[in-house]
Design a protein around this motif. Structure first.
Motif, PDB file in Angstrom:
ATOM      1  N   ARG A 297       0.847  -1.202   0.000  1.00 61.49           N
ATOM      2  CA  ARG A 297       0.000   0.000   0.000  1.00 61.49           C
ATOM      3  C   ARG A 297       0.872   1.238   0.000  1.00 61.49           C
ATOM      4  N   TRP A 298       0.277   2.336  -0.445  1.00 57.44           N
ATOM      5  CA  TRP A 298       0.943   3.633  -0.351  1.00 57.44           C
ATOM      6  C   TRP A 298       0.669   4.245   1.013  1.00 57.44           C
ATOM      7  N   GLU A 299       1.703   4.819   1.580  1.00 59.56           N
ATOM      8  CA  GLU A 299       1.579   5.605   2.807  1.00 59.56           C
ATOM      9  C   GLU A 299       2.303   6.911   2.537  1.00 59.56           C
ATOM     10  N   ALA A 300       1.514   7.947   2.156  1.00 56.12           N
ATOM     11  CA  ALA A 300       2.088   9.190   1.625  1.00 56.12           C
ATOM     12  C   ALA A 300       2.912   8.831   0.397  1.00 56.12           C
ATOM     13  N   ASP A 301       4.202   9.180   0.373  1.00 50.88           N
ATOM     14  CA  ASP A 301       5.040   8.894  -0.788  1.00 50.88           C
ATOM     15  C   ASP A 301       5.866   7.628  -0.619  1.00 50.88           C
ATOM     16  N   ARG A 302       5.563   6.834   0.388  1.00 50.44           N
ATOM     17  CA  ARG A 302       6.290   5.590   0.633  1.00 50.44           C
ATOM     18  C   ARG A 302       5.417   4.397   0.265  1.00 50.44           C
TER      19      ARG A 302
ATOM     20  N   VAL B  80       4.624   0.852   1.197  1.00 53.39           N
ATOM     21  CA  VAL B  80       4.792  -0.015   2.358  1.00 53.39           C
ATOM     22  C   VAL B  80       4.632  -1.465   1.908  1.00 53.39           C
TER      23      VAL B  80
ATOM     24  N   THR C  15       4.819  -5.393   3.183  1.00 53.81           N
ATOM     25  CA  THR C  15       4.843  -6.281   4.348  1.00 53.81           C
ATOM     26  C   THR C  15       4.815  -7.728   3.875  1.00 53.81           C
TER      27      THR C  15
ATOM     28  N   ARG D  84       9.501   0.316   4.148  1.00 51.80           N
ATOM     29  CA  ARG D  84       8.919   1.489   3.480  1.00 51.80           C
ATOM     30  C   ARG D  84       9.887   1.972   2.407  1.00 51.80           C
TER      31      ARG D  84
ATOM     32  N   ASP E  55      10.992   4.444  -0.551  1.00 50.12           N
ATOM     33  CA  ASP E  55      10.835   5.764  -1.157  1.00 50.12           C
ATOM     34  C   ASP E  55      11.014   5.599  -2.664  1.00 50.12           C
TER      35      ASP E  55
ATOM     36  N   ARG F 196       1.611   6.372  -8.617  1.00 51.47           N
ATOM     37  CA  ARG F 196       1.609   7.595  -7.799  1.00 51.47           C
ATOM     38  C   ARG F 196       2.658   8.568  -8.322  1.00 51.47           C
TER      39      ARG F 196
END
Length: 617
Positions: A345-350, A352, A354, A403, A405, A445
């Motif tokens: 998933r995206w978390e802001a511009d990172r 993620v 798992t 995460r 970048d 993104r």
């Protein structure tokens, strides 16, 4: 020894470009494919087949080829069996007359245009050796030297020496001048001796990497020498490799070049025997293997070689007197990597990532990370540490989260691997093919000034990231908000662009491109970028050549320029216009295409004669 086939000089009066030497012994099921693949090569060639005492009908088939292709096929028949490929290849080389020689095994085959491309490469660069891309079918093929075509590959600054098989194009004059021949007293490794010697004398080495030149095939019945049990006996291999190493050292003085070449031998020939072969050996043989490796290290291991070796090889060197530790390292290196992708998933511009990761049979891990490797430049890697905890019972492995970048990776396609560290040994494996059902591909993104597109590869379903849209189409929307006619036969256009859920920087909006639908002709017009993803343009559509022109906006997003079809609706499009100059009348009609509503313009030209003709109809 008897010979048949090839009249005269073997080329119908013309000089031979390539002599293809094929050693053959009991390979009847494969001969047709092999010889046909050589016969269709579009070069002046001769095929020298050395029948090494075949008893399965190969001899009769070779007689047919020699009879039907008298100007191309020569069969040399040996009495008895040589036991290996070294002597048949040497005899074939003695009968060769071509400017170049290519060695092809009877159970393998050439790709279309293989010799044509390799000869062209050699003639263009004065090459002494040309490596053509090898493809494995049930057998492992060398790959590190085939990332891109290379006119001149430096022996000490490239990976060409990693491939010591003889399936290459060699300049025959070089082979004869230095009397380069195959070892005849060994069952395996005879081609290593030959190729090492050739590399030492080659002034120019070239690589054809963008075309499948040679197909390396595993026999289904496992009857080839390299597929037979014991063909890679570690003690036998260590004994054999002494000869090629000593031969190389005779020609290359101590220094960086020799160290570079020795690294190949230590990694792939010497220390590799402490891996899976070491585990498969009994306790007594393990001690003998370690002692033989230690003896080779005493003779050839330099500080320059040691500095170039990987972590696990350095650990092995440190414990050559500890057989149990060597077995432990081999067990870690040989353990299957279990990994599963559980979230993306995206978390802001990172991004993620798992999952779970483990080495089969080994419970505790010391560290987990993600390694992103550039597909175009495999030496470029980005390591992202992953947070992880202890392995839990009932879990497929140790849970981790990382995460990434994606915007900082750099332009290109990046393949993700999970790296598991245990006792200083790092194991890598591609990630994504095994994943939870609910894991889906996140939307592309826009991150700063680049677009990042996570995706699963078509072949194996592994996770990769396309930064810049090199392989995948960049999702985006370009929409016209208003058009109107301006002076100079120009169509004033106002629009807005959205890419990957964000607004691109003003500097990314490059130009408006018009493409004529029938001819493919293009013309570009300047675009003025506005805040918030807006843009304005004033293309002189009234002066376009006659035809139907489709509008695209070109945007720079970190890779090749991305083009987006300009969308609109009929209400936003200005009406038709008929500008004229002199006796020429033009009809210019911008319109929104039916269905998808995309901006196009029809331009027609009418002269006075054509107008009069219309009026008189």
């Amino acid at each position: 020894m008897t010979t048949s086939g090839i009249d005269g000089d073997g080329g119908g009066g013309d000089a031979v470009d390539v002599s293809v030497v094929v050693p053959a012994r009991d390979c009847r099921p494969y001969l047709d494919r092999c010889l046909t693949s050589v016969l269709v090569q579009r070069v002046k060639k001769e095929i020298v087949v050395v029948d090494d005492g075949s008893t399965d009908g190969s001899a009769e088939l070779l007689d047919l080829y020699a009879a039907y292709h008298r100007t191309s096929v020569k069969v040399v028949r040996l009495e008895g069996s040589s036991g290996g490929a070294g002597r048949p290849r040497n005899i074939g080389l003695e009968h060769a007359t071509g400017r170049y020689v290519f060695f092809c095994d009877a159970d393998d085959y050439l790709g279309p245009e293989a010799l044509e491309r390799m000869v062209a490469m050699a003639d263009r660069n004065g090459s002494d050796i040309v490596l053509g891309k090898i493809v494995g079918h049930g057998r492992r093929a060398p790959a590190s030297m085939f990332h891109h075509d290379t006119d001149r590959a430096p022996l000490g600054e490239s990976a060409v020496y990693n491939s010591l098989c003889c399936f290459k194009l060699f300049r025959r004059e070089m082979l004869e001048r230095h009397r380069i021949r195959f070892a005849e007293r060994v069952l395996i490794g005879e081609d290593i001796h030959f190729t090492v010697h050739a590399f030492c004398h080659a002034e120019v080495i070239s690589v054809v990497a963008d075309h499948d030149c040679y197909h390396l095939v595993a026999r289904p019945d496992g009857s080839s020498i390299m597929q037979q049990a014991g063909s890679r006996d570690p003690l036998g291999w260590l004994t054999m490799i002494r000869g090629p190493i000593a031969l190389m050292a005779e020609h290359v003085p101590p220094g960086p070049l020799r160290d570079h070449l020795l690294v190949r031998h230590f990694k792939l020939d010497v220390l590799a025997q402490l891996g899976v072969p070491f585990l498969e050996a009994g306790e007594v043989r393990r001690k003998d293997i370690a002692q033989e490796v230690a003896a080779l290290c005493d003779e050839w291991l330099t500080s320059g070689v040691r500095a170039r070796l990987s972590g696990i090889d350095r650990q092995r060197l440190a414990c050559l007197d500890d057989v149990d530790r060597l077995a432990r390292l081999a067990g870690i290196e040989g353990a299957a990597v279990r990994r599963r992708l559980t979230g993306l998933r995206w978390e802001a511009d990172r991004l993620v990532v798992t999952g779970t990761a483990a080495l089969e049979g080994i419970r505790a891990v010391d560290g987990i990370s993600l390694v992103l490797r550039s597909r175009a430049e495999p030496a470029r890697e980005v390591v992202v540490p992953a947070a992880h905890g202890p392995a839990r019972s009932g879990c497929d492995g140790t849970e981790f989260a990382a995460r990434v970048d994606a915007g900082a990776l750099g332009s290109g396609v990046w393949d993700l691997r999970v790296a598991i560290e245990v006792e200083g040994v790092v194991r890598h494996a591609r990630l994504g093919a095994d994943r939870d059902d609910e894991v889906t591909r996140p939307a592309p993104r826009l991150i700063r000034d680049v677009v990042a597109i996570p995706y699963f590869t078509k072949d194996n379903g592994n996770l990769s990231i396309d930064v810049g849209g090199h392989l995948l189409a960049v999702p985006g929307t370009v929409r016209i908000t208003r058009t109107r006619w301006a002076l100079g036969q120009r169509l004033a256009i106002d629009g807005e662009v959205l890419v990957g859920g964000g607004v691109p920087a003003a500097s990314a909006i490059r130009r408006l491109v018009w493409r004529e639908r029938r001819t493919g002709d293009e013309r570009a017009d300047r675009v003025v970028a506005l805040p918030g993803g807006g843009f304005a343009a004033r293309p002189p559509v009234g002066r376009f050549a006659p035809g139907t022109w489709d509008a695209y906006l070109e945007v720079e997003l970190g890779g090749p320029p991305a083009r987006f079809r300009v969308e609109t609706d009929a209400a936003a499009v200005a009406g038709p216009r008929r500008p004229w100059g002199g006796i020429v009348l033009r009809s210019v009609r911008p319109y929104a295409t039916p269905g998808k509503g995309r901006l196009s313009t029809v331009v027609r030209k009418l002269t006075a004669r054509s107008l009069l003709r219309r009026m008189l109809r």
